[in-house]
Design an enzyme around this catalytic site. Structure first.
Site, PDB file in Angstrom:
ATOM      1  N   GLU A  66       0.866  -1.177   0.000  1.00 36.82           N
ATOM      2  CA  GLU A  66       0.000   0.000   0.000  1.00 36.82           C
ATOM      3  C   GLU A  66       0.903   1.226   0.000  1.00 36.82           C
ATOM      4  O   GLU A  66       1.814   1.328   0.831  1.00 36.82           O
ATOM      5  CB  GLU A  66      -0.909   0.028   1.231  1.00 36.82           C
ATOM      6  CG  GLU A  66      -1.849   1.227   1.226  1.00 36.82           C
ATOM      7  CD  GLU A  66      -2.775   1.288   2.433  1.00 36.82           C
ATOM      8  OE1 GLU A  66      -3.553   2.256   2.503  1.00 36.82           O
ATOM      9  OE2 GLU A  66      -2.703   0.390   3.295  1.00 36.82           O
ATOM     10  N   ARG A 106       6.193 -13.194   9.763  1.00 35.31           N
ATOM     11  CA  ARG A 106       6.854 -11.887   9.713  1.00 35.31           C
ATOM     12  C   ARG A 106       8.179 -11.979  10.470  1.00 35.31           C
ATOM     13  O   ARG A 106       8.293 -12.643  11.489  1.00 35.31           O
ATOM     14  CB  ARG A 106       5.945 -10.852  10.371  1.00 35.31           C
ATOM     15  CG  ARG A 106       6.489  -9.439  10.352  1.00 35.31           C
ATOM     16  CD  ARG A 106       5.634  -8.555  11.246  1.00 35.31           C
ATOM     17  NE  ARG A 106       4.287  -8.431  10.745  1.00 35.31           N
ATOM     18  CZ  ARG A 106       3.894  -7.499   9.884  1.00 35.31           C
ATOM     19  NH1 ARG A 106       4.763  -6.626   9.413  1.00 35.31           N
ATOM     20  NH2 ARG A 106       2.648  -7.442   9.489  1.00 35.31           N
ATOM     21  N   LYS A 150       4.598   0.569  10.700  1.00 33.41           N
ATOM     22  CA  LYS A 150       4.560   1.839   9.973  1.00 33.41           C
ATOM     23  C   LYS A 150       4.037   2.955  10.870  1.00 33.41           C
ATOM     24  O   LYS A 150       4.501   4.097  10.789  1.00 33.41           O
ATOM     25  CB  LYS A 150       3.657   1.712   8.740  1.00 33.41           C
ATOM     26  CG  LYS A 150       4.335   1.155   7.507  1.00 33.41           C
ATOM     27  CD  LYS A 150       3.376   1.232   6.329  1.00 33.41           C
ATOM     28  CE  LYS A 150       3.964   0.620   5.074  1.00 33.41           C
ATOM     29  NZ  LYS A 150       3.000   0.648   3.945  1.00 33.41           N
TER      30      LYS A 150
END
Length: 557
Positions: free
Chosen positions: A33, A257, A267
């Site tokens: 994104e 992850r 983020k």
């Protein structure tokens, strides 16, 4: 012949799919994104997706998940493209979820026509209140049983801009008692009267990630859609949409992850660091962003080596940042140009060295002794030199192999010198060393017969260039700041940046280039700063020569 590396679990799946004839070749995608800068966690995903298509034949698409116009910017799109290319990968197609807005709208209409979607007038708070819990079923919306005709009309009016943000949503009709909370009539379209970075004001309704993601994969015939573990609960919904729409059956696979010690990967938290001025932007060399680490001097080869060593797994864990530093040291040792730079100068005067007026003795040094084809550079030598102040001790302990009164050392690429006299100012501070040099001890042609144990780097006091160096260290004092009590920012390392305003370097550094990597002898690996030079040379330390962090931590504990 070395053994071939064993396959990870995703590679085993792909190999089985190809052997069975399920696919003739594979298609993967990297779908960021564009709402921020990529970090090292994304690098793992990039290396995985592009590496799979390279290994098994096929290709990888770069697809931007741009379904939220409020947070997305073209700046992020460009930075992501730069990061992926810098890592050494080429995508076949540059795509955007917004490319499919018309097609996705058509998919939503198809779901309505089949009775699998409805327009809901409830607010977000009301929808949440009816969702239920893991132990209690949810409750149906009073608008759940609208007719297909009414839903088609309302959805068309939503697209036409008739309603305000939040006034209506489109939901999938699945099961409000489903054990997977995500399957309890999820929202698939919402109204947002916001300017989109690509489609402008053409749309005021936007698909949710869960609706756009799987359908975009299907449109592109992605065979193996690889996500991180938090998307495991989403897989059931991913499959449900594809099944009900009867489109190409892309399938989702999940891997763990990888978090990194002494940093944060969120983020949201990285944005806090930027907004609160704890760092100098997204590309601050202390940040775990790819752009920050690139500015710090990390190489794409080191990134790829790190990702390969770490591999992928089904369980999340924290990877020691020391492994990344090891990978970058390994690569930089092979490619870095060697240069001599003095940070804290102490003058040395060679009392028996005679300089010929107008001439400078030029010595020769290898650019990289690890490279058999390495070039050489000339290093000016003269009567007055600088050495590091901590390379001299007036009253040294045993096994101190650097310079002291009466002691002898070799100057790198030059001569052996002996310290004869220490000169001090009125305050008792050492200002100068008076030494003699051994003319017969020249490096590469030493006939002196003298053996010394210490070798020092140096620069000419009258023929050098000055620069600024920025010594970067780990951004946090603790291994996992996100798991500590209180605000994660309380654990920021106050010594993560030390600026040395003026250092003295051999003149070869005057021609430093952005893409070059340097080893400042006995100091560490450095690169020319790409952003903030102010008309002077500014070098960032990429990494020290050895891992001294553990030792420092033991001292302070």
């Amino acid at each position: 012949m070395s053994e071939e590396k064993s396959l990870n679990f995703i590679e085993e799946i792909i190999e089985a799919d190809l052997k069975s004839g399920k696919y003739q070749s594979i298609v993967t995608r990297f779908p960021p994104e564009p709402n921020g800068y990529l970090h090292i966690g994304h690098a793992t995903s990039i290396c995985l997706n592009f590496g799979l298509s390279k290994r098994f034949g096929g290709y990888t698409n770069l697809r931007f998940d741009d379904t939220n116009p409020v947070t997305e910017e073209t700046e992020y799109v460009e930075s992501i493209k730069q990061d992926v290319a810098w890592l050494g990968f080429e995508w076949k197609n540059e795509l955007y979820a917004s490319d499919y807005f018309e097609q996705l709208y058509g998919f939503a209409v198809k779901l309505i026509e089949k009775g699998f979607a409805y327009v809901d007038d409830l607010s977000a708070e009301e929808i949440a209140s009816l969702k239920g819990s893991h132990t209690e079923p949810g409750k149906d919306s009073p608008y759940r049983n609208r007719s297909i005709e009414e839903n088609l009309r309302l959805f068309s009016e939503m697209r036409a801009g008739k309603y305000k943000d939040g006034e209506k949503v489109l939901r999938a009709r699945i099961d409000m008692a489903h054990p997977n909370m995500l399957m309890r009539d999820p929202i698939i379209y919402r109204i947002k009267h916001a300017h989109h970075h690509r489609t402008g004001d053409a749309w005021c309704i936007y698909p949710m990630y869960d609706f756009a993601h799987g359908q975009s994969d299907s449109i592109e015939h992605v065979t193996h859609s690889i996500c991180t573990l938090e998307f495991v609960p989403h897989r059931e919904l991913y499959d449900w949409f594809i099944e009900k729409l009867e489109i190409f059956p892309s399938h989702q696979y999940e891997f763990a992850r990888r978090n990194l010690t002494y940093t944060v990967m969120s983020k949201r938290k990285l944005l806090q660091l930027v907004n609160d001025k704890h760092v100098d932007g997204w590309d601050d060399p202390r940040m775990p962003t790819i752009s920050g680490m690139r500015r710090r001097g990390y190489t794409p080869e080191a990134f790829r080596d790190f990702c390969d060593r770490v591999g992928i797994a089904k369980r999340e864990n924290i990877v020691d940042v020391g492994l990344l530093e090891f990978c970058v040291r390994e690569h930089l040792n092979k490619i870095a140009l060697r240069r001599m730079v003095v940070f804290d100068p102490l003058k040395v005067v060679l009392t028996n060295y005679e300089e010929v007026l107008g001439e400078v003795e030029m010595l020769v040094g290898e650019d990289n002794p690890e490279d058999p084809n390495s070039a050489t550079r000339e290093i000016p030598f003269g009567r007055e030199l600088y050495i590091e102040r901590d390379d001299f001790m007036e009253n040294p302990p045993k096994k101190f192999f650097r310079l002291f009164p009466g002691g002898m050392v070799r100057l790198k690429h030059a001569y052996i010198i002996k310290c004869d006299e220490v000169v001090k100012d009125e305050a008792g501070q050492i200002t100068e060393l008076r030494c003699t040099y051994i003319p017969e001890s020249k490096s590469g042609n030493d006939t002196s017969g003298i053996n010394v144990k210490g070798t020092l780097h140096w620069v000419s006091a009258n023929n050098n260039v000055t620069a600024e160096v920025r010594l970067y260290d780990r951004l946090f004092k603790v291994e996992d700041p996100s798991s500590e009590e209180g605000d994660f920012k309380d654990y920021i390392n106050p010594n993560s940046l030390d600026v040395v305003a003026t250092v003295y370097a051999e003149p070869a550094l005057k021609n430093a280039r952005m893409d070059d990597r340097y080893q400042f002898l006995r100091k560490g690996y450095f690169t020319l700063d790409t952003k903030d030079t102010y008309g002077r040379l500014v070098f960032n330390r990429t990494v020290t020569l050895k891992d001294g962090w553990a030792k420092e931590q033991k001292k302070s504990s």
